[in-house]
Design a protein around this motif. Structure first.
Motif, PDB file in Angstrom:
ATOM      1  N   ALA A  55      44.384  64.799  31.107  1.00  0.00           N
ATOM      2  CA  ALA A  55      43.353  64.929  32.130  1.00  0.00           C
ATOM      3  C   ALA A  55      43.436  63.737  33.074  1.00  0.00           C
ATOM      4  O   ALA A  55      43.771  62.627  32.652  1.00  0.00           O
ATOM      5  CB  ALA A  55      41.973  64.994  31.483  1.00  0.00           C
ATOM      6  N   PRO A  56      43.112  63.964  34.346  1.00  0.00           N
ATOM      7  CA  PRO A  56      43.097  62.860  35.302  1.00  0.00           C
ATOM      8  C   PRO A  56      41.900  61.949  35.036  1.00  0.00           C
ATOM      9  O   PRO A  56      40.965  62.340  34.331  1.00  0.00           O
ATOM     10  CB  PRO A  56      42.969  63.563  36.655  1.00  0.00           C
ATOM     11  N   PRO A  57      41.914  60.754  35.610  1.00  0.00           N
ATOM     12  CA  PRO A  57      40.803  59.825  35.383  1.00  0.00           C
ATOM     13  C   PRO A  57      39.461  60.339  35.897  1.00  0.00           C
ATOM     14  O   PRO A  57      38.417  59.942  35.416  1.00  0.00           O
ATOM     15  CB  PRO A  57      41.205  58.559  36.139  1.00  0.00           C
ATOM     16  N   GLU A  58      39.485  61.222  36.895  1.00  0.00           N
ATOM     17  CA  GLU A  58      38.255  61.784  37.445  1.00  0.00           C
ATOM     18  C   GLU A  58      38.387  63.292  37.515  1.00  0.00           C
ATOM     19  O   GLU A  58      39.485  63.824  37.494  1.00  0.00           O
ATOM     20  CB  GLU A  58      37.996  61.232  38.846  1.00  0.00           C
ATOM     21  N   GLY A  59      37.287  63.981  37.628  1.00  0.00           N
ATOM     22  CA  GLY A  59      37.317  65.432  37.756  1.00  0.00           C
ATOM     23  C   GLY A  59      37.234  66.127  36.419  1.00  0.00           C
ATOM     24  O   GLY A  59      37.102  65.494  35.373  1.00  0.00           O
ATOM     25  N   VAL A  60      37.309  67.458  36.460  1.00  0.00           N
ATOM     26  CA  VAL A  60      37.149  68.254  35.254  1.00  0.00           C
ATOM     27  C   VAL A  60      38.308  69.232  35.078  1.00  0.00           C
ATOM     28  O   VAL A  60      38.146  70.312  34.517  1.00  0.00           O
ATOM     29  CB  VAL A  60      35.789  68.995  35.247  1.00  0.00           C
ATOM     30  N   ALA A  61      39.477  68.850  35.538  1.00  0.00           N
ATOM     31  CA  ALA A  61      40.673  69.672  35.372  1.00  0.00           C
ATOM     32  C   ALA A  61      41.535  69.085  34.261  1.00  0.00           C
ATOM     33  O   ALA A  61      41.413  67.914  33.917  1.00  0.00           O
ATOM     34  CB  ALA A  61      41.467  69.707  36.680  1.00  0.00           C
ATOM     35  N   TYR A  62      42.410  69.916  33.703  1.00  0.00           N
ATOM     36  CA  TYR A  62      43.329  69.439  32.675  1.00  0.00           C
ATOM     37  C   TYR A  62      44.583  70.299  32.685  1.00  0.00           C
ATOM     38  O   TYR A  62      44.608  71.403  33.231  1.00  0.00           O
ATOM     39  CB  TYR A  62      42.685  69.459  31.285  1.00  0.00           C
ATOM     40  N   ILE A  63      45.623  69.771  32.077  1.00  0.00           N
ATOM     41  CA  ILE A  63      46.822  70.551  31.765  1.00  0.00           C
ATOM     42  C   ILE A  63      46.979  70.464  30.252  1.00  0.00           C
ATOM     43  O   ILE A  63      47.005  69.371  29.691  1.00  0.00           O
ATOM     44  CB  ILE A  63      48.093  70.006  32.448  1.00  0.00           C
ATOM     45  N   ALA A  64      47.053  71.616  29.609  1.00  0.00           N
ATOM     46  CA  ALA A  64      47.227  71.656  28.162  1.00  0.00           C
ATOM     47  C   ALA A  64      48.618  72.191  27.840  1.00  0.00           C
ATOM     48  O   ALA A  64      49.241  72.888  28.642  1.00  0.00           O
ATOM     49  CB  ALA A  64      46.153  72.531  27.520  1.00  0.00           C
ATOM     50  N   PHE A  65      49.080  71.873  26.666  1.00  0.00           N
ATOM     51  CA  PHE A  65      50.408  72.262  26.208  1.00  0.00           C
ATOM     52  C   PHE A  65      50.250  72.793  24.795  1.00  0.00           C
ATOM     53  O   PHE A  65      49.652  72.133  23.948  1.00  0.00           O
ATOM     54  CB  PHE A  65      51.346  71.042  26.224  1.00  0.00           C
ATOM     55  N   GLN A  66      50.775  74.000  24.558  1.00  0.00           N
ATOM     56  CA  GLN A  66      50.640  74.591  23.227  1.00  0.00           C
ATOM     57  C   GLN A  66      52.008  74.985  22.695  1.00  0.00           C
ATOM     58  O   GLN A  66      52.910  75.348  23.453  1.00  0.00           O
ATOM     59  CB  GLN A  66      49.686  75.771  23.233  1.00  0.00           C
ATOM     60  N   TYR A  67      52.125  74.919  21.381  1.00  0.00           N
ATOM     61  CA  TYR A  67      53.375  75.276  20.723  1.00  0.00           C
ATOM     62  C   TYR A  67      53.636  76.765  20.881  1.00  0.00           C
ATOM     63  O   TYR A  67      52.743  77.592  20.737  1.00  0.00           O
ATOM     64  CB  TYR A  67      53.312  74.924  19.232  1.00  0.00           C
ATOM     65  N   ALA A  68      54.896  77.094  21.185  1.00  0.00           N
ATOM     66  CA  ALA A  68      55.304  78.493  21.298  1.00  0.00           C
ATOM     67  C   ALA A  68      56.560  78.692  20.458  1.00  0.00           C
ATOM     68  O   ALA A  68      57.619  78.145  20.781  1.00  0.00           O
ATOM     69  CB  ALA A  68      55.571  78.862  22.755  1.00  0.00           C
ATOM     70  N   ASP A  69      56.424  79.436  19.402  1.00  0.00           N
ATOM     71  CA  ASP A  69      57.568  79.767  18.554  1.00  0.00           C
ATOM     72  C   ASP A  69      58.515  80.666  19.357  1.00  0.00           C
ATOM     73  O   ASP A  69      58.078  81.619  20.001  1.00  0.00           O
ATOM     74  CB  ASP A  69      57.075  80.493  17.298  1.00  0.00           C
ATOM     75  N   GLY A  70      59.792  80.355  19.370  1.00  0.00           N
ATOM     76  CA  GLY A  70      60.762  81.157  20.101  1.00  0.00           C
ATOM     77  C   GLY A  70      60.701  80.959  21.607  1.00  0.00           C
ATOM     78  O   GLY A  70      61.124  81.833  22.365  1.00  0.00           O
TER      79      GLY A  70
END
Length: 139
Positions: A55-70
Protein backbone atom coordinates in the motif's frame (compact mmCIF):
# COMPACT_ATOMS: atom_id res chain seq x y z
CA UNK A 1 -21.06 2.35 -5.29
CA UNK A 2 -23.87 1.06 -3.11
CA UNK A 3 -22.66 -0.63 0.05
CA UNK A 4 -19.49 1.45 0.42
CA UNK A 5 -19.18 4.02 3.18
CA UNK A 6 -18.30 7.66 2.71
CA UNK A 7 -15.81 9.32 5.03
CA UNK A 8 -15.22 12.85 6.18
CA UNK A 9 -12.00 14.48 4.96
CA UNK A 10 -9.22 13.81 7.41
CA UNK A 11 -10.53 10.41 8.55
CA UNK A 12 -7.47 8.37 9.52
CA UNK A 13 -6.68 5.98 6.69
CA UNK A 14 -6.51 2.83 8.83
CA UNK A 15 -10.01 3.46 10.20
CA UNK A 16 -11.54 3.81 6.73
CA UNK A 17 -13.58 1.02 5.19
CA UNK A 18 -13.46 2.01 1.54
CA UNK A 19 -10.17 0.40 0.55
CA UNK A 20 -9.86 -0.79 -3.05
CA UNK A 21 -7.20 -2.61 -4.98
CA UNK A 22 -6.19 -5.12 -7.55
CA UNK A 23 -4.89 -8.65 -7.08
CA UNK A 24 -2.21 -10.25 -9.25
CA UNK A 25 -1.66 -13.99 -9.32
CA UNK A 26 1.93 -15.22 -9.11
CA UNK A 27 3.97 -18.35 -8.49
CA UNK A 28 5.77 -16.51 -5.63
CA UNK A 29 3.47 -13.74 -4.41
CA UNK A 30 5.70 -12.60 -1.56
CA UNK A 31 8.66 -12.12 -3.92
CA UNK A 32 6.46 -10.18 -6.33
CA UNK A 33 5.21 -8.01 -3.44
CA UNK A 34 8.82 -7.21 -2.53
CA UNK A 35 9.56 -6.30 -6.18
CA UNK A 36 6.66 -3.83 -6.39
CA UNK A 37 7.31 -2.55 -2.87
CA UNK A 38 10.85 -1.60 -3.87
CA UNK A 39 9.81 -0.35 -7.31
CA UNK A 40 7.12 1.99 -5.94
CA UNK A 41 8.45 2.72 -2.46
CA UNK A 42 5.25 1.30 -0.93
CA UNK A 43 5.21 -0.66 2.31
CA UNK A 44 4.31 -4.31 2.56
CA UNK A 45 1.05 -4.03 4.46
CA UNK A 46 0.25 -7.73 4.76
CA UNK A 47 2.12 -10.96 4.17
CA UNK A 48 1.23 -14.59 4.82
CA UNK A 49 1.89 -18.02 3.31
CA UNK A 50 -0.56 -17.49 0.44
CA UNK A 51 0.17 -13.93 -0.52
CA UNK A 52 1.00 -10.35 0.32
CA UNK A 53 -0.23 -6.81 -0.25
CA UNK A 54 1.46 -3.44 -0.62
CA UNK A 55 0.00 0.00 0.00
CA UNK A 56 1.16 3.56 -0.63
CA UNK A 57 1.93 5.83 2.31
CA UNK A 58 -1.36 7.69 1.76
CA UNK A 59 -4.73 6.77 0.34
CA UNK A 60 -6.79 3.60 0.48
CA UNK A 61 -5.55 1.68 -2.56
CA UNK A 62 -3.44 -1.47 -2.57
CA UNK A 63 -1.92 -4.08 -4.84
CA UNK A 64 -2.23 -7.64 -3.56
CA UNK A 65 -0.46 -10.75 -4.77
CA UNK A 66 -1.85 -14.26 -4.36
CA UNK A 67 -0.40 -17.68 -5.00
CA UNK A 68 -1.59 -19.35 -8.19
CA UNK A 69 -0.87 -23.03 -8.69
CA UNK A 70 0.08 -23.64 -12.33
CA UNK A 71 0.57 -19.93 -13.02
CA UNK A 72 1.19 -19.17 -16.71
CA UNK A 73 2.53 -15.66 -17.42
CA UNK A 74 0.78 -13.61 -20.09
CA UNK A 75 2.53 -12.71 -23.33
CA UNK A 76 2.97 -9.24 -24.73
CA UNK A 77 1.91 -8.51 -27.35
CA UNK A 78 -0.94 -11.02 -27.55
CA UNK A 79 -0.28 -14.19 -29.53
CA UNK A 80 -2.81 -16.70 -30.81
CA UNK A 81 -3.11 -19.65 -28.41
CA UNK A 82 -1.01 -18.07 -25.64
CA UNK A 83 -2.08 -16.72 -22.26
CA UNK A 84 -3.40 -13.22 -22.97
CA UNK A 85 -2.77 -10.21 -20.80
CA UNK A 86 -6.10 -9.30 -19.21
CA UNK A 87 -4.88 -6.16 -17.43
CA UNK A 88 -1.70 -4.23 -16.78
CA UNK A 89 -0.45 -1.55 -14.43
CA UNK A 90 0.56 1.97 -15.57
CA UNK A 91 2.95 4.17 -13.59
CA UNK A 92 3.64 7.77 -14.56
CA UNK A 93 7.27 8.81 -14.03
CA UNK A 94 9.19 12.03 -14.63
CA UNK A 95 12.41 10.38 -15.82
CA UNK A 96 11.64 7.37 -18.00
CA UNK A 97 15.25 6.27 -18.43
CA UNK A 98 15.90 6.32 -14.66
CA UNK A 99 12.63 4.50 -13.93
CA UNK A 100 13.42 1.78 -16.49
CA UNK A 101 16.93 1.36 -15.07
CA UNK A 102 15.53 1.03 -11.55
CA UNK A 103 12.96 -1.58 -12.64
CA UNK A 104 15.69 -3.55 -14.43
CA UNK A 105 17.88 -3.49 -11.28
CA UNK A 106 14.98 -4.98 -9.32
CA UNK A 107 14.47 -7.86 -11.74
CA UNK A 108 12.06 -6.58 -14.40
CA UNK A 109 12.84 -6.84 -18.09
CA UNK A 110 11.88 -4.74 -21.06
CA UNK A 111 9.29 -6.22 -23.38
CA UNK A 112 10.44 -6.78 -26.94
CA UNK A 113 7.48 -4.83 -28.36
CA UNK A 114 7.47 -1.11 -27.50
CA UNK A 115 4.45 0.62 -29.11
CA UNK A 116 4.99 4.24 -27.99
CA UNK A 117 7.89 6.64 -27.58
CA UNK A 118 6.87 8.01 -24.17
CA UNK A 119 6.05 4.55 -22.73
CA UNK A 120 8.25 1.60 -21.88
CA UNK A 121 6.48 -1.73 -21.49
CA UNK A 122 8.16 -3.81 -18.81
CA UNK A 123 7.61 -7.35 -17.55
CA UNK A 124 7.78 -7.94 -13.81
CA UNK A 125 9.59 -11.02 -12.43
CA UNK A 126 6.40 -13.10 -12.81
CA UNK A 127 5.86 -11.89 -16.38
CA UNK A 128 3.01 -9.40 -15.81
CA UNK A 129 3.30 -6.44 -18.20
CA UNK A 130 3.42 -2.97 -16.68
CA UNK A 131 4.05 0.40 -18.28
CA UNK A 132 6.31 3.21 -17.20
CA UNK A 133 5.37 6.42 -18.97
CA UNK A 134 6.01 10.12 -19.07
CA UNK A 135 3.20 12.55 -19.74
CA UNK A 136 3.30 13.17 -23.47
CA UNK A 137 1.08 16.26 -23.33
CA UNK A 138 4.03 18.62 -22.95
CA UNK A 139 2.72 20.13 -19.71
Amino acid sequence: MDGRPSHEPGTPRMSRHDWWGIVLEAPDPRALARFYSELLGWEIAKEDADGAAIAPPEGVAYIAFQYADGYVPPVWPAQEGAQRMTMHLDFEVVDLQAAVAHALELGAREADHQPQENVTVMLDPAGHPFCLYVDGSGS
